[in-house]
Scaffold this motif. Structure first.
Motif, PDB file in Angstrom:
ATOM      1  N   LYS A 109      -4.245   1.772   3.614  1.00  0.00           N
ATOM      2  CA  LYS A 109      -4.199   0.423   4.168  1.00  0.00           C
ATOM      3  C   LYS A 109      -5.001  -0.503   3.270  1.00  0.00           C
ATOM      4  O   LYS A 109      -5.872  -0.083   2.510  1.00  0.00           O
ATOM      5  CB  LYS A 109      -4.736   0.385   5.595  1.00  0.00           C
ATOM      6  N   GLU A 110      -4.683  -1.786   3.369  1.00  0.00           N
ATOM      7  CA  GLU A 110      -5.351  -2.796   2.568  1.00  0.00           C
ATOM      8  C   GLU A 110      -6.659  -3.188   3.231  1.00  0.00           C
ATOM      9  O   GLU A 110      -6.719  -3.370   4.456  1.00  0.00           O
ATOM     10  CB  GLU A 110      -4.452  -4.019   2.427  1.00  0.00           C
ATOM     11  N   CYS A 149       0.851  -1.193   0.000  1.00  0.00           N
ATOM     12  CA  CYS A 149       0.000   0.000   0.000  1.00  0.00           C
ATOM     13  C   CYS A 149       0.886   1.241   0.000  1.00  0.00           C
ATOM     14  O   CYS A 149       2.029   1.197   0.434  1.00  0.00           O
ATOM     15  CB  CYS A 149      -0.889   0.029   1.240  1.00  0.00           C
TER      16      CYS A 149
END
Length: 81
Positions: free
Chosen positions: A75-76, A70
């Motif tokens: 954020k993922e 990322c």
């Protein structure tokens, strides 16, 4: 023969995701696209400032077995669909 780029531009050569060689002019301040090897995949990152505004876009090559990273201040998230 290669055509020249205009003012404040630079030539970039790379191989795209389908194996075609590309050559385009990009702004001097931009990064050229990356060429990944056969055991790598291309990742696209967006870096955001503290307010959530996108500031920088970039590409990188990583191993096919890894997840793409990322960008800054992101954020993922898992999407079940």
């Amino acid at each position: 023969a290669t055509c020249p780029c205009g003012a404040n531009a630079k030539p970039c050569k790379w191989t795209d995701d389908w194996g075609y060689e590309e050559e385009w002019c990009f702004a001097e301040v931009e990064s050229c696209p990356v060429t990944c090897t056969s055991d790598q995949k291309r990742c696209y990152q967006t870096d955001y400032n503290a307010s959530g505004y996108p500031e920088k876009f970039s590409e990188s090559c990583i191993s096919e077995t890894r997840s793409c990273p990322c960008g800054t201040n992101s954020k993922e998230c898992y999407d079940p669909i």
